[in-house]
Design an enzyme around this catalytic site. Structure first.
Site, PDB file in Angstrom:
ATOM      1  N   ASP A   1      55.536  17.942  -5.031  1.00  0.00           N
ATOM      2  CA  ASP A   1      56.090  18.088  -3.682  1.00  0.00           C
ATOM      3  C   ASP A   1      57.398  18.871  -3.715  1.00  0.00           C
ATOM      4  OD1 ASP A   1      56.320  17.679  -0.957  1.00  0.00           O
ATOM      5  OD2 ASP A   1      56.152  15.493  -1.052  1.00  0.00           O
TER       6      ASP A   1
ATOM      7  N   ASP B   1      51.345  18.115   6.605  1.00  0.00           N
ATOM      8  CA  ASP B   1      51.601  16.683   6.798  1.00  0.00           C
ATOM      9  C   ASP B   1      50.921  16.174   8.059  1.00  0.00           C
ATOM     10  OD1 ASP B   1      52.949  15.939   4.588  1.00  0.00           O
ATOM     11  OD2 ASP B   1      54.958  16.154   5.437  1.00  0.00           O
TER      12      ASP B   1
HETATM   13  C1  DGJ Z   1      55.883  15.102   1.971  1.00  0.00           C
HETATM   14  C2  DGJ Z   1      54.422  15.233   1.682  1.00  0.00           C
HETATM   15  O1  DGJ Z   1      53.878  16.273   2.413  1.00  0.00           O
HETATM   16  C3  DGJ Z   1      53.761  13.908   1.981  1.00  0.00           C
HETATM   17  O2  DGJ Z   1      52.375  14.026   1.799  1.00  0.00           O
HETATM   18  C4  DGJ Z   1      54.343  12.848   1.098  1.00  0.00           C
HETATM   19  O3  DGJ Z   1      54.033  13.120  -0.234  1.00  0.00           O
HETATM   20  C5  DGJ Z   1      55.831  12.774   1.313  1.00  0.00           C
HETATM   21  N1  DGJ Z   1      56.458  14.058   1.171  1.00  0.00           N
HETATM   22  C6  DGJ Z   1      56.461  11.803   0.350  1.00  0.00           C
HETATM   23  O4  DGJ Z   1      57.813  11.827   0.402  1.00  0.00           O
END
Ligand code: DGJ
Length: 744
Positions: free
Chosen positions: A478, A548
């Site tokens: 991430d 997301d």
């Molecule tokens: C952002 C990501 O896009 C999510 O899927 C998740 O992993 C969160 N960060 C966790 O902090």
């Protein structure tokens, strides 16, 4: 594939379907002639050069009132001589001058394609797949050598370009602008297509008519960004999804970029793609070299879909690489949307048990397992399990998951650190920050200075320990904030313009080291969803978290837009709980499954909370996906109906030999007593008979009927209730159906 007319100094790249023509101008600079549908080889093409005497023009040579760079289409233009458009190159010498006159020196043609050191790039598996032309140019005054590299692929209508600079002089030089690609089209009668959006709304399709002046998309954030994607297409005004001329330009890069189209006063169009010159300045000491990222251009006369299929094939087969490239991807479950930071080991085991029962193959533990990470204010940088949550550590948890017969995956955010972390306390100087300025934060975190080898080493060391001790088959990488106050304490003042690029090189180097050490590790890239969903990442991570926003209806647009460039096999797509946590919408579980299946499929919810009926559907979905994942991953993808244009979204995955296809149709809002609808399919064999099966009906038809008359949609909202269809439920909003088309 590459021929040279030595007399006229014309180079012709031709794979039988596309041609690219360039030549050496009388002045010594490289001129552009043509890019598009294949032309005959062996001709003389110099009549394509257009120039004339025009007032208020600056000419190259005294006595010549015809030759100006302002009128000439060029390969790698510079500013400051007689061309007033944006240049591809700007280089400053120690005397402060930025005038550069690169002149042709020589060429070589090589079979295959060389790798770009330290950078992601397309590749070949045997030299017969491509040919590369390298044009060496020199500016003797500056001592600068420039090599323009063009690779044409045998099986794909694409040309990959990059540029290499070597300082052969005695003084330092500064590259202020070094684009990967510049292309001058003889006309500007195109529309531009870009992929723009925002967090949770990535890569919407935006089409604009080109007007005089500049149209551009860019990133100055350090990541390629949610806002704009490093991509630009040109389509003829009458081009559609399936017909007409389209050119696509994609940068294989994950940092700051610029994609620009400039229309001049003679209706000439200059397209440019590369590292964003804003904030970029690269010092070249004598003997040093610099290589630009790769830019890929494709041409198609089969509309936007044709362009996409060229990108999909090339990126899926010759950009993505390694163990997972051609392998079926595991169906995964991720705990993030169900638990966020709030879980202990028993919760995860309960979660995994249910997942296993449903047929899920990979359990992914997301954020919150390490350091003092109980919220987003602490822990990043300390990649050791939190014993309060995981008393048996990552190894203990991974062993339990493996014992259930599943694989285990783990979330990292390698590039970041919280102030409240052991890493920050030990090395506060490891972050990107400008002396004397307070560093801005994003999500309470700071960006580690990946331009420094020792910082990358530290994170590699921590990750290596975990990955070698525990059975970790997958990582989600991430990146949840962009870079600010970009400055590295490890570099002198005159190299600060290099930091954005050096940072990305550091990110790539960590990826490469992990891949070399753990070749079977599956990496999914992520940046707050799709903030770094680009071709550069695809070289290291064969799948990426697309957004997301996991709402199936929002995903129609996000995945549709993303598919303009990127193969569906790389789009992480999950079924999540309802009401959806991002938009509060409730959609049928069938629709959530159908939309997510055209991607790297998974679940992101607590299956223990589903009803028996829903669990039954989940099991069916997983079984169906497993039967068809080869097709979803390797088939030809066709966009059929755009959610940007109407109430329906439809797409098709067809076997390359046309023997089978799956067509996913989603109706966004319910309609009452609407028209009869048909969708003409693609990629089938006109002479073969197919059986069409959906949830409700089954009939036979020939390929030509399905491609000409179309697939007839079962419109469950037209006021009729089909017996056995589930009654009123089928007339709701957000319904989708998958039609199976099988040759019989
Ligand atoms: C952002 C990501 O896009 C999510 O899927 C998740 O992993 C969160 N960060 C966790 O902090």
């Amino acid at each position: 594939m590459i021929t040279v007319n030595e007399k006229e100094h014309v180079f012709h790249l031709n794979n039988g379907r596309i041609s690219y023509l360039l030549y050496v101008m009388d002045s010594g600079q490289m001129g552009h002639l043509y890019f598009g549908k294949a032309l005959h080889t062996g001709g003389s093409y110099l009549h394509m050069v257009e120039k004339a005497h025009r007032p208020m023009t600056t000419y190259i040579t005294e006595g010549d009132l015809y030759t100006s760079y302002e009128h000439l289409r060029q390969e790698y233009p510079v500013y400051g001589t007689s061309d007033y458009r944006y240049p591809a190159l700007e280089v400053q010498g120690t005397d402060g001058s930025s005038i550069c006159k690169p002149e042709y020196h020589s060429y070589v043609i090589v079979s295959g394609k060389k790798p770009l050191e330290g950078l992601p790039a397309t590749y070949v598996e045997d030299d017969g797949e491509a040919e590369t032309l390298e044009i060496l140019m020199r500016d003797e005054w500056l001592g600068l050598e420039i090599t323009l590299s063009y690779t044409i692929f045998r099986d794909c209508d694409a040309i990959a370009r990059s540029v290499r600079f070597v300082n052969q002089g005695k003084n330092p030089l500064f590259l202020d602008r070094a684009m990967s690609l510049s292309l001058d089209y003889p006309d500007a009668d195109w529309e531009s297509v870009q992929l723009s959006g925002s967090w949770a709304r990535e890569r919407s399709v935006v089409t604009k008519k080109l007007e005089p002046g500049v149209t551009a998309v860019s990133s100055m954030r350090g990541n390629s960004s949610h806002q704009h994607n490093p991509f630009l297409a040109l389509k003829r005004k009458d081009a559609t999804e399936h017909a007409g001329e389209v050119c696509g330009f994609s940068l294989v890069y994950s940092g700051n970029f610029l994609a620009q189209a400039e229309v001049d006063n003679y209706n000439v169009l200059r397209v440019m793609l590369g590292i964003n010159p804003f904030g970029f300045r690269w010092k070249l000491e004598p003997g040093e070299s610099f290589v630009t990222p790769e830019a890929v251009m494709v041409w198609s006369c089969e509309g936007m879909n044709g362009m996409s299929r060229q990108f999909h094939t090339l990126y899926r087969e010759r950009l993505a690489r390694g163990y997972w490239r051609d392998r079926e991807r595991p169906v995964l479950i991720n705990n993030w949307e169900a638990t966020a930071f709030d879980y202990v080991e028993e919760d995860l085991i309960r979660f995994a048990l249910k997942a296993k029962e449903c047929g899920i193959e990979l359990f992914v533990l997301d954020d919150g397992w390490f350091g003092a990470r109980n919220n987003d204010r602490a822990g990043l940088g300390d990649w050791r399990a939190n014993p309060a949550k995981l008393p048996n550590g990552i190894k203990g948890l991974a062993d339990q998951i493996e014992a259930l017969g599943m694989k285990f995956g783990l979330w990292f955010e390698p590039e970041m650190v919280n102030r409240d972390s052991d890493l920050f306390r030990a090395h506060p100087d490891y972050i990107i920050q400008t002396p004397g300025r307070t560093p801005s934060h994003g999500r309470n975190q700071f960006v580690l200075d990946f331009s420094r080898r020792e910082v990358v080493d530290e994170i590699y060391g921590q990750m290596y320990i975990l990955l070698s001790q525990a059975k970790i088959s997958y990582i989600k990488w991430d990146m949840n904030r962009s870079i600010s106050e970009c400055y590295s304490s490890a570099f002198p003042a005159d190299r600060q313009g290099e930091i954005f690029h050096r940072y990305i090189l550091g990110v790539y180097s960590l990826h490469e080291r992990l891949i070399q050490a753990f070749p079977k590790l599956l990496i999914e890239s992520c940046s707050s969803g799709g903030g770094r969903f680009d071709a550069g990442m695809l070289y290291y991570a064969p799948q990426g978290w697309t957004s997301d926003d996991s709402d199936a209806i929002e995903r129609l647009k996000i995945q549709y837009g993303t598919s303009l460039v990127y193969p569906v096999s790389c789009m992480g797509a999950h079924v999540s709980a309802c009401p959806n946590s991002q938009v509060g919408r409730s959609t049928p579980i069938e629709t959530r499954g159908n939309v997510a299946m055209t991607g790297a499929f998974g679940y992101e919810l607590d299956l223990n909370k589903l009803s028996e009926e829903e669990l039954k559907t989940v099991k069916q979905q997983i079984a169906f996906y497993k039967q068809n994942r080869g097709l979803f991953a390797q088939g030809s993808f066709y966009r059929l109906l755009s959610p940007f244009e109407g109430n329906f979204a439809a797409w098709e995955m067809a076997e390359r030999d046309g023997s089978r296809a799956l067509v996913t149709v989603t109706r966004i809002l319910s309609e009452i007593n609407g028209p009869y609808r048909r969708i003409p399919l693609l990629g089938l064999n006109p002479d073969r008979k197919y059986r069409i099966c959906s949830r409700y009906l089954s009939y036979d038809a020939y390929g030509d009927e399905l491609m000409q008359f179309g697939l007839m949609l079962e419109d469950q909202a037209s006021g009729q209730v089909i017996e056995g269809s589930g009654g009123s439920g089928s007339c709701e909003d957000f319904r989708s159906l998958v039609y199976e088309i099988m040759a019989i």
